[in-house]
Design an enzyme around this catalytic site. Structure first.
Site, PDB file in Angstrom:
ATOM      1  N   HIS A  67       1.084  -0.833   0.023  1.00 41.94           N
ATOM      2  CA  HIS A  67      -0.696  -0.015   0.086  1.00 41.94           C
ATOM      3  C   HIS A  67       0.821   1.111  -0.067  1.00 41.94           C
ATOM      4  O   HIS A  67       1.526   1.031  -0.214  1.00 41.94           O
ATOM      5  CB  HIS A  67      -1.019   0.009   0.599  1.00 41.94           C
ATOM      6  CG  HIS A  67      -0.527   0.200   3.106  1.00 41.94           C
ATOM      7  ND1 HIS A  67       1.019  -0.329   2.751  1.00 41.94           N
ATOM      8  CD2 HIS A  67      -0.114   1.460   3.247  1.00 41.94           C
ATOM      9  CE1 HIS A  67       1.210  -0.088   3.940  1.00 41.94           C
ATOM     10  NE2 HIS A  67       0.680   0.747   3.966  1.00 41.94           N
ATOM     11  N   HIS A 108       8.684  13.757 -11.669  1.00 42.79           N
ATOM     12  CA  HIS A 108       9.175  13.314 -11.112  1.00 42.79           C
ATOM     13  C   HIS A 108       9.507  12.012  -9.828  1.00 42.79           C
ATOM     14  O   HIS A 108       8.796  12.151  -8.236  1.00 42.79           O
ATOM     15  CB  HIS A 108      11.120  13.862 -10.716  1.00 42.79           C
ATOM     16  CG  HIS A 108      10.742  15.067 -10.033  1.00 42.79           C
ATOM     17  ND1 HIS A 108      10.695  15.726  -9.758  1.00 42.79           N
ATOM     18  CD2 HIS A 108      11.722  14.425  -8.190  1.00 42.79           C
ATOM     19  CE1 HIS A 108      10.617  16.782  -9.075  1.00 42.79           C
ATOM     20  NE2 HIS A 108      11.283  15.935  -8.042  1.00 42.79           N
ATOM     21  N   LYS A 159      22.154   2.337   5.714  1.00 40.79           N
ATOM     22  CA  LYS A 159      22.590   3.349   6.653  1.00 40.79           C
ATOM     23  C   LYS A 159      22.267   4.501   7.501  1.00 40.79           C
ATOM     24  O   LYS A 159      20.618   4.322   6.992  1.00 40.79           O
ATOM     25  CB  LYS A 159      22.658   4.533   4.537  1.00 40.79           C
ATOM     26  CG  LYS A 159      23.274   6.169   4.632  1.00 40.79           C
ATOM     27  CD  LYS A 159      24.255   6.137   5.729  1.00 40.79           C
ATOM     28  CE  LYS A 159      24.526   7.591   5.291  1.00 40.79           C
ATOM     29  NZ  LYS A 159      26.042   7.977   5.435  1.00 40.79           N
ATOM     30  N   PHE A 160      22.634   4.573   8.109  1.00 42.58           N
ATOM     31  CA  PHE A 160      22.154   6.016   9.184  1.00 42.58           C
ATOM     32  C   PHE A 160      22.127   7.249   9.033  1.00 42.58           C
ATOM     33  O   PHE A 160      23.517   7.590   8.273  1.00 42.58           O
ATOM     34  CB  PHE A 160      22.572   5.965  11.163  1.00 42.58           C
ATOM     35  CG  PHE A 160      22.330   4.140  10.957  1.00 42.58           C
ATOM     36  CD1 PHE A 160      21.497   4.057  11.721  1.00 42.58           C
ATOM     37  CD2 PHE A 160      23.392   3.005  10.942  1.00 42.58           C
ATOM     38  CE1 PHE A 160      20.813   2.907  12.896  1.00 42.58           C
ATOM     39  CE2 PHE A 160      22.644   1.499  11.309  1.00 42.58           C
ATOM     40  CZ  PHE A 160      21.464   1.715  12.492  1.00 42.58           C
ATOM     41  N   VAL A 184      22.664   9.870  11.017  1.00 37.00           N
ATOM     42  CA  VAL A 184      22.977  10.846  11.842  1.00 37.00           C
ATOM     43  C   VAL A 184      23.687  11.355  12.345  1.00 37.00           C
ATOM     44  O   VAL A 184      24.746  11.797  11.265  1.00 37.00           O
ATOM     45  CB  VAL A 184      23.038   9.346  12.913  1.00 37.00           C
ATOM     46  CG1 VAL A 184      21.593   8.288  13.395  1.00 37.00           C
ATOM     47  CG2 VAL A 184      23.992   8.457  12.648  1.00 37.00           C
TER      48      VAL A 184
END
Length: 355
Positions: free
Chosen positions: A172, A305, A320-321, A323
Site C-alpha cells: 500500500h 519525477h 545507512k544511518f 545521524v
C-alpha cells in the site's frame, strides 16, 4: 599517479562534495569509507512468510478496520480515508494575530488517504504484472486530480518495509493533501523557477539530456522514461524516475507513458530486490507541479519525477544511518552514485523469487 608521479583525483577513491541544484544543498561523498569493517547494528531480514490473506490485517479485503468499517472484497486497487490522519480539513481558524517573526503559526488543513495496491498481502510491486501496476498508476492519477481541486499539494508516497517504518506488510501507499506547500516542494519550486529564468529550459529536462548522453548513472530506460542514480544522490542506492517528455503533473501522462511507467517501475524494483535478494525497503514519492490555486499560475519550470530512498548499504541487513554529521552538518554517502548505478545495472532483470 600522473606522469610526474603526483596523485591524480579519482571520484571513486577520493572524498568530494556534490551540489544538488534541486534543493540548493551539498552532499559529502567519501568512497574510501567502503573499505572500513562494519561492527554496527544489523537489521532483521525482511519477512518472507507473510500470509496471502490475514483476517486480522486491517488492509485486507473484508477485514474490519479500527474505526469499525469493513473493507469491501476488493480485487484490485482500493483507496480509502486514513483512519488516523495527520491532516484534517475541519481545522478551526487560528486567532493568533502576533506579528513576531520568531513565533509564526499558520493553520494546516488537508486530507490523508490510503491506497492498497493488491488484495494479497504477500505480494509487492516488483512481483505484480504491468497491468496491475498500471491500475496503481491510474489510482494515483485519480486521487491527485480529485484532491488537487481543493488542495495546493498532493503527496503520493510509499514506505516499504519495517526498516522504513511501515507497520503493515500489505502492499500500500499513502496520499497526503495539504493546503500549504511542504518544505521540500517549496525549495524545489524556487530552484526550478530560478533555473528556468536563467537558462530558458526546465532544470530536470536539461539534467536528463546530459545523463542520457553519458549513461554513467543510468540504470534502465525505455521510450518514455529513464531511471537513474542522481549525481547528487544521498541514500546509497537512491534512484529517480524521469519522463523524457516535459510533463508537469502525473495526470498529464498519456496512455502510452503510463504503460511505459508501469513497465520501468517493475524493472527497476526487480533490480532493487535482486541486489541483496530481499524485498528491498525504501521510501518513495512523486513530485510534480503544485495543484489547487497553482492550476491558474505558470508552473512550466516543474518536471514530474519520482524519488526512491532505500536505506540498505552493504547487505540486506546493514543500512545507512542518517545521524551525527548528517543531522548536524550535511548529508554524507560512501558508495558513489556511479558505483551504485553500475551495481543496479548489473542486477538481474528476472526476480530472484522467479528464477
Amino acid at each position: 599517479m600522473d606522469s610526474k608521479g603526483k596523485q591524480t583525483f579519482d571520484f571513486n577513491e577520493h572524498q568530494h562534495i556534490r551540489y544538488n541544484p534541486l534543493k540548493d544543498d551539498w552532499v559529502l561523498v567519501s568512497p574510501h569509507r567502503m573499505k572500513r569493517p562494519w561492527a554496527g547494528q544489523v537489521e532483521k531480514l525482511a519477512e518472507d512468510d507473510v500470509p496471502e490473506r490475514d483476517p486480522t490485517n486491517p488492509l485486507c479485503p473484508g477485514s474490519r478496520r479500527a474505526n469499525g468499517i469493513v473493507n469491501p472484497e476488493y480485487t484490485e486497487t482500493f483507496a480509502f480515508d486514513n483512519d488516523f490522519p495527520a491532516l484534517l480539513d475541519d481545522c478551526p481558524e487560528l486567532n493568533d494575530t502576533s506579528d513576531d517573526p520568531l513565533f509564526r503559526t499558520v493553520p494546516a488543513r488537508g486530507k490523508c488517504r490510503v491506497i492498497c495496491f493488491h488484495p494479497n498481502s504477500n505480494i509487492s510491486l516488483p512481483l505484480m504484472t504491468n497491468a496491475e501496476i498500471l491500475k496503481v498508476i491510474d489510482t494515483w492519477i485519480q486521487e491527485t486530480i480529485q484532491l488537487g481541486l481543493t488542495y495546493n499539494w498532493v503527496q503520493l508516497f510509499e514506505n516499504k518495509g519495517a526498516i522504513m517504518g511501515c507497520s503493515n506488510p500489505h502492499p500500500h501507499c499513502q496520499v497526503w493533501a495539504s493546503s500549504y506547500l511542504p518544505n521540500e516542494i517549496r525549495i524545489k519550486d524556487q530552484m526550478q523557477q530560478k533555473y528556468l529564468t536563467k537558462h530558458g529550459r526546465p532544470l530536470l529536462m536539461d539534467y536528463l539530456d546530459k545523463e542520457l548522453n553519458t549513461k554513467e548513472r543510468l540504470v534502465v530506460e525505455n521510450d518514455n522514461w529513464a531511471v537513474l542514480v542522481p549525481f547528487w544522490a544521498v541514500w546509497p542506492f537512491e534512484t529517480m524516475i524521469l519522463p523524457k517528455r516535459h510533463v508537469q503533473r502525473i495526470e498529464d501522462l498519456t496512455n502510452e507513458e503510463k504503460r511505459d511507467l508501469a513497465d520501468i517501475m517493475r524493472q527497476s524494483l526487480i533490480k532493487y530486490d535482486n541486489l541483496f535478494e530481499t524485498s528491498f525497503p525504501y521510501s518513495m514519492g512523486w513530485h510534480g507541479a503544485p495543484t489547487g490555486q497553482y492550476y491558474t499560475t505558470d508552473t512550466s519550470h516543474w518536471v514530474l519525477h519520482a524519488s526512491y530512498y532505500p536505506p540498505l548499504l552493504r547487505s540486506a541487513t546493514v543500512k545507512k544511518f542518517m545521524v551525527g554529521y548528517e543531522l548536524l552538518a550535511q548529508a554524507q554517502r560512501d558508495l558513489t552514485p556511479e558505483q551504485a548505478a553500475q551495481r543496479l545495472r548489473d542486477s538481474s532483470d528476472v526476480h530472484y523469487k522467479r528464477k
